[in-house]
Design a protein around this motif. Structure first.
Motif, PDB file in Angstrom:
ATOM      1  N   GLU A  82      40.683  49.099  83.768  1.00 48.64           N
ATOM      2  CA  GLU A  82      41.209  47.729  83.899  1.00 48.64           C
ATOM      3  C   GLU A  82      42.125  47.603  85.127  1.00 48.64           C
ATOM      4  O   GLU A  82      43.327  47.388  85.024  1.00 48.64           O
ATOM      5  N   THR A  83      41.529  47.739  86.300  1.00 46.82           N
ATOM      6  CA  THR A  83      42.296  47.713  87.554  1.00 46.82           C
ATOM      7  C   THR A  83      43.023  46.393  87.745  1.00 46.82           C
ATOM      8  O   THR A  83      44.140  46.375  88.286  1.00 46.82           O
ATOM      9  N   GLU A  84      42.380  45.279  87.321  1.00 51.62           N
ATOM     10  CA  GLU A  84      42.994  43.965  87.533  1.00 51.62           C
ATOM     11  C   GLU A  84      44.310  43.868  86.771  1.00 51.62           C
ATOM     12  O   GLU A  84      45.302  43.352  87.276  1.00 51.62           O
ATOM     13  N   GLN A  85      44.336  44.451  85.574  1.00 51.23           N
ATOM     14  CA  GLN A  85      45.552  44.401  84.756  1.00 51.23           C
ATOM     15  C   GLN A  85      46.606  45.351  85.322  1.00 51.23           C
ATOM     16  O   GLN A  85      47.778  44.999  85.441  1.00 51.23           O
ATOM     17  N   LEU A  86      46.132  46.518  85.709  1.00 51.30           N
ATOM     18  CA  LEU A  86      47.025  47.523  86.298  1.00 51.30           C
ATOM     19  C   LEU A  86      47.737  46.927  87.517  1.00 51.30           C
ATOM     20  O   LEU A  86      48.967  47.008  87.651  1.00 51.30           O
ATOM     21  N   LEU A  87      46.970  46.288  88.398  1.00 51.38           N
ATOM     22  CA  LEU A  87      47.557  45.713  89.615  1.00 51.38           C
ATOM     23  C   LEU A  87      48.518  44.571  89.275  1.00 51.38           C
ATOM     24  O   LEU A  87      49.615  44.488  89.837  1.00 51.38           O
ATOM     25  N   ALA A  88      48.124  43.693  88.336  1.00 49.68           N
ATOM     26  CA  ALA A  88      48.985  42.558  87.981  1.00 49.68           C
ATOM     27  C   ALA A  88      50.331  43.073  87.460  1.00 49.68           C
ATOM     28  O   ALA A  88      51.394  42.557  87.825  1.00 49.68           O
ATOM     29  N   GLU A  89      50.265  44.126  86.640  1.00 51.93           N
ATOM     30  CA  GLU A  89      51.517  44.679  86.087  1.00 51.93           C
ATOM     31  C   GLU A  89      52.376  45.284  87.195  1.00 51.93           C
ATOM     32  O   GLU A  89      53.592  45.104  87.225  1.00 51.93           O
ATOM     33  N   MET A  90      51.727  46.007  88.111  1.00 51.91           N
ATOM     34  CA  MET A  90      52.500  46.657  89.184  1.00 51.91           C
ATOM     35  C   MET A  90      53.100  45.615  90.137  1.00 51.91           C
ATOM     36  O   MET A  90      54.222  45.778  90.616  1.00 51.91           O
ATOM     37  N   VAL A  91      52.349  44.534  90.406  1.00 51.29           N
ATOM     38  CA  VAL A  91      52.873  43.468  91.282  1.00 51.29           C
ATOM     39  C   VAL A  91      54.071  42.794  90.596  1.00 51.29           C
ATOM     40  O   VAL A  91      55.103  42.533  91.223  1.00 51.29           O
ATOM     41  N   ALA A  92      53.958  42.572  89.281  1.00 46.28           N
ATOM     42  CA  ALA A  92      55.056  41.928  88.535  1.00 46.28           C
ATOM     43  C   ALA A  92      56.323  42.771  88.651  1.00 46.28           C
ATOM     44  O   ALA A  92      57.429  42.239  88.869  1.00 46.28           O
ATOM     45  N   LYS A  93      56.166  44.084  88.528  1.00 44.45           N
ATOM     46  CA  LYS A  93      57.310  44.991  88.606  1.00 44.45           C
ATOM     47  C   LYS A  93      57.970  44.897  89.982  1.00 44.45           C
ATOM     48  O   LYS A  93      59.192  44.804  90.116  1.00 44.45           O
ATOM     49  N   LYS A  94      57.132  44.910  91.004  1.00 43.45           N
ATOM     50  CA  LYS A  94      57.650  44.854  92.382  1.00 43.45           C
ATOM     51  C   LYS A  94      58.372  43.533  92.630  1.00 43.45           C
ATOM     52  O   LYS A  94      59.463  43.499  93.206  1.00 43.45           O
ATOM     53  N   LEU A  95      57.772  42.436  92.157  1.00 42.41           N
ATOM     54  CA  LEU A  95      58.382  41.119  92.387  1.00 42.41           C
ATOM     55  C   LEU A  95      59.719  41.003  91.649  1.00 42.41           C
ATOM     56  O   LEU A  95      60.666  40.380  92.153  1.00 42.41           O
ATOM     57  N   ALA A  96      59.792  41.636  90.469  1.00 48.63           N
ATOM     58  CA  ALA A  96      61.053  41.600  89.710  1.00 48.63           C
ATOM     59  C   ALA A  96      62.145  42.292  90.529  1.00 48.63           C
ATOM     60  O   ALA A  96      63.291  41.811  90.613  1.00 48.63           O
ATOM     61  N   ALA A  97      61.771  43.416  91.156  1.00 47.76           N
ATOM     62  CA  ALA A  97      62.749  44.143  91.989  1.00 47.76           C
ATOM     63  C   ALA A  97      63.141  43.286  93.201  1.00 47.76           C
ATOM     64  O   ALA A  97      64.312  43.195  93.572  1.00 47.76           O
ATOM     65  N   TRP A  98      62.148  42.637  93.826  1.00 45.39           N
ATOM     66  CA  TRP A  98      62.414  41.799  95.005  1.00 45.39           C
ATOM     67  C   TRP A  98      63.278  40.600  94.627  1.00 45.39           C
ATOM     68  O   TRP A  98      64.067  40.125  95.431  1.00 45.39           O
ATOM     69  N   LYS A  99      63.112  40.122  93.407  1.00 48.95           N
ATOM     70  CA  LYS A  99      63.900  38.964  92.956  1.00 48.95           C
ATOM     71  C   LYS A  99      65.378  39.335  92.991  1.00 48.95           C
ATOM     72  O   LYS A  99      66.228  38.566  93.469  1.00 48.95           O
ATOM     73  N   LYS A 100      65.660  40.554  92.482  1.00 48.73           N
ATOM     74  CA  LYS A 100      67.064  41.020  92.470  1.00 48.73           C
ATOM     75  C   LYS A 100      67.619  41.102  93.887  1.00 48.73           C
ATOM     76  O   LYS A 100      68.777  40.823  94.135  1.00 48.73           O
ATOM     77  N   GLU A 101      66.736  41.502  94.818  1.00 47.73           N
ATOM     78  CA  GLU A 101      67.189  41.624  96.223  1.00 47.73           C
ATOM     79  C   GLU A 101      67.160  40.270  96.938  1.00 47.73           C
ATOM     80  O   GLU A 101      67.464  40.187  98.124  1.00 47.73           O
ATOM     81  N   GLY A 102      66.704  39.232  96.260  1.00 48.55           N
ATOM     82  CA  GLY A 102      66.623  37.900  96.878  1.00 48.55           C
ATOM     83  C   GLY A 102      65.414  37.719  97.777  1.00 48.55           C
ATOM     84  O   GLY A 102      65.307  36.734  98.523  1.00 48.55           O
ATOM     85  N   LYS A 103      64.447  38.669  97.700  1.00 48.91           N
ATOM     86  CA  LYS A 103      63.249  38.573  98.558  1.00 48.91           C
ATOM     87  C   LYS A 103      62.151  37.718  97.942  1.00 48.91           C
ATOM     88  O   LYS A 103      61.144  37.420  98.573  1.00 48.91           O
ATOM     89  N   PHE A 104      62.301  37.385  96.659  1.00 48.27           N
ATOM     90  CA  PHE A 104      61.273  36.597  95.963  1.00 48.27           C
ATOM     91  C   PHE A 104      61.972  35.526  95.142  1.00 48.27           C
ATOM     92  O   PHE A 104      62.898  35.822  94.371  1.00 48.27           O
ATOM     93  N   VAL A 105      61.492  34.287  95.336  1.00 49.70           N
ATOM     94  CA  VAL A 105      62.230  33.181  94.710  1.00 49.70           C
ATOM     95  C   VAL A 105      61.419  32.435  93.642  1.00 49.70           C
ATOM     96  O   VAL A 105      61.928  31.525  93.003  1.00 49.70           O
ATOM     97  N   GLY A 106      60.186  32.837  93.449  1.00 46.43           N
ATOM     98  CA  GLY A 106      59.327  32.021  92.573  1.00 46.43           C
ATOM     99  C   GLY A 106      59.145  32.557  91.174  1.00 46.43           C
ATOM    100  O   GLY A 106      59.931  33.356  90.684  1.00 46.43           O
ATOM    101  N   LYS A 107      58.066  32.052  90.557  1.00 48.07           N
ATOM    102  CA  LYS A 107      57.677  32.514  89.215  1.00 48.07           C
ATOM    103  C   LYS A 107      56.356  33.266  89.391  1.00 48.07           C
ATOM    104  O   LYS A 107      55.575  32.974  90.291  1.00 48.07           O
ATOM    105  N   PHE A 108      56.127  34.213  88.475  1.00 42.44           N
ATOM    106  CA  PHE A 108      54.875  34.968  88.580  1.00 42.44           C
ATOM    107  C   PHE A 108      54.292  35.199  87.180  1.00 42.44           C
ATOM    108  O   PHE A 108      54.745  36.054  86.435  1.00 42.44           O
TER     109      PHE A 108
END
Ligand code: FBP
Length: 545
Positions: A385-411
């Protein structure tokens, strides 16, 4: 009961190259050689190496032959148009002599070995004209490679007075067709073997085989639903859709669907490999596109993922190669290990670097890589299930970027996998015509005494009447590759060419598609109507030729 569309469609008369409509004559070209490893291939195929490319040309009068019997095998995954190859063969051999007979081996190559078959009469064939599926005789993935299997096959051919076997399959099955042709020729059995290029994956193609059948219909079906999803995404504006598409090794299906639907992100396995990207590089690439759209207030989009992606990531590719060699060398011992200890056993046998990587993967992925193989030794990527694996990994990265102020949206994400939905669709006009023509050409190759050839229909971006019909020696498509730890002669797989027309066009557009909402909604396959709607070949084919 059949649907109204099926009823209307059964009356469709597939178009064929004008050259094979009436009488034909055979023209032989120059001797061929294999695409690589010429000395090795020549040694392994002394009887079928170097044969010329042949073409059928229009002749006067009538082409007739003595009555002859043919056996057919459907091999591997379903692809739209298989039934039309069969109706093309049926009509082809009956045209040459009305007393010729067609036998279908049941359930794939094992039908030949186990002597399971039916005679395909006109009543049966007529029921399946222009329909999708392989259900007329069924398919299977048994590998035809042992001499005992070949001899069992010969027994039934002799019993049924079969002059030739036609194997309708992908690269592995056509490789086996060639091995069988060589064996039967060397033993002077008189049984010919012809191959037909099938696979929705589109990776059985070369200069002479422009496309494998089924690719056209399957990619049109996937593009229809991707377009529908894009429209939903653009309406609701709240989801990123991760869509995995079939195509075990090559990313042709994904690339074609991208060209048809213009999604925001498309991953091409061959590029990931060429750029030596890691899983984290891929995740960062997607996350950057999501963040860029979010900055514009666009919290939705589509991502296309080829199912073979995981095998293209160089580190994982190395791991799979070591797993293949290790499992081949230790198969007997491995078979005795208890099911719940198999993963530990694998880890204990791997190099330190690969063992670490193996352990770091989600269990669902590592289990697939190590334990589950198809009969050809391929990793069954459709189950990962690569599509799920990637979606989960992207979510994790965006959560980290949110803390750093690099991502401002919803995912928020949705996942889809399109594969089986397209493999048995009613063939598009292109596939209906192409497949029927391949079948008619296969019948002519048999009547011309050819063996070890693949049926070939070329010039396919032109109207069907202008298509070129002929045969290509299968040995000309071969090279040596490592399979199950040993070097074997196999048909060279066609991967996406990064310097080819389709990829270059996509690469020139993708930055714009990533940030804009440039979606295209192709809609469903049309069977009746204006030719520019009903008879278009794939964008891949057009950009390649
Ligand atoms: P072929 O190469 O035999 O045509 O099959 C291709 C394919 O559809 C792949 O796209 C997919 O990974 C695989 O078959 C799935 O296999 P199965 O039908 O055994 O689940």
């Amino acid at each position: 009961m059949i649907s109204q569309l099926q009823k209307a469609r059964s009356a469709y008369q597939p178009k064929v190259p004008a050259a094979i409509e009436g009488a034909t004559k055979l023209a032989e070209g120059k001797a061929t050689q294999s695409v690589a490893d010429q000395e090795d291939i020549k040694k392994l195929f002394p009887n079928t190496y170097g044969m010329p490319i042949v073409t059928f040309e229009k002749a006067t009068g009538e082409t007739k032959a003595e009555a002859f019997n043919v056996g057919i095998i459907l091999s591997g995954g379903q692809a739209p148009g298989g039934h039309n190859v069969i109706s093309g063969i049926f009509d082809g051999i009956k045209k040459l002599n009305k007393d010729s007979k067609l036998y279908g081996f049941l359930g794939g190559p094992s039908g030949l070995v186990d002597h399971k078959y039916i005679e395909l009469t006109s009543e049966i064939v007529d029921e399946y004209r222009n329909t999708g599926g392989f259900d007329i005789i069924g398919s299977g993935r048994t590998k035809l490679e042992e001499v005992e299997q070949f001899d069992k096959g010969l027994e039934i051919c002799k019993k049924l007075n079969i002059k030739a076997i036609i194997i309708i399959g992908g690269d592995d099955s056509n490789t086996n067709a060639c091995v069988l042709a060589e064996y039967y020729l060397a033993k002077k059995t008189g049984v010919q073997v012809i191959g037909c290029p099938k696979t929705i994956d589109g990776d059985l193609k070369n200069e002479m085989i422009e496309t494998s059948f089924g690719f056209d219909t399957a990619t049109k079906v996937y593009s229809e639903v991707i377009g529908n999803i894009e429209r939903d995404a653009n309406s609701a504006k709240k989801y990123w859709h991760f869509i995995k598409l079939m195509g075990r090794s090559a990313s042709h299906v994904t690339l074609e669907c991208a060209l048809q639907t213009q999604p925001n992100v498309t991953l091409i396995g061959e590029e990931v490999e060429a750029k030596n990207q890691s899983l984290d590089d891929v995740v960062t690439y997607i996350a950057e596109a999501v963040a860029a759209r979010a900055a514009k207030g666009l919290n939705f989009g589509t991502v296309l993922v080829p199912e073979g992606l995981i095998e293209f990531i160089p580190a994982i590719k190395k791991l799979i190669a070591e797993l293949n060699d290790m499992l081949a060398a230790n198969q007997a011992e491995f078979d005795t290990v208890a099911a719940d200890k198999k993963i530990d056993y694998v880890v204990s046998k791997l190099s330190k670097e690969n063992a670490e990587l193996f352990k770091s993967l989600p269990t669902t992925v590592s289990t697939q890589l190590a334990l589950e193989r198809d009969p050809h030794g391929n990793v069954q990527v459709s189950l990962i299930e690569t599509e799920q694996l990637l979606a989960e990994m992207v979510a994790k990265k965006l959560a980290a970027w949110k803390k750093e102020g690099k991502f401002v949206g919803k995912f928020a994400t949705q996942h889809h996998f399109f594969g089986y939905e397209g493999r048995c669709a009613a063939p598009s006009n292109f596939d209906a015509d192409y497949c029927y023509s391949l079948g008619r050409v296969a019948a002519l190759l048999i009547a011309s005494g050819k063996t070890g050839y693949m049926s070939s229909v070329r010039n396919t971006t032109k109207p069907a009447a202008e298509w070129l019909a002929g045969g290509i020696p299968i040995t000309a498509m071969m090279n040596m590759e490592k399979r199950n730890g040993k070097m074997k002669p196999v048909i060279q797989k066609a991967l996406v060419k990064l310097d080819g027309g389709p990829f270059k066009f996509f690469a020139s557009k993708r930055a714009e598609w990533a940030i804009e909402t440039a979606f295209v909604y192709p809609g469903p396959i049309q069977y009746f109507g204006p030719t520019e709607v009903c008879d278009q070949p794939t964008k891949t084919l057009v950009l390649e030729h």
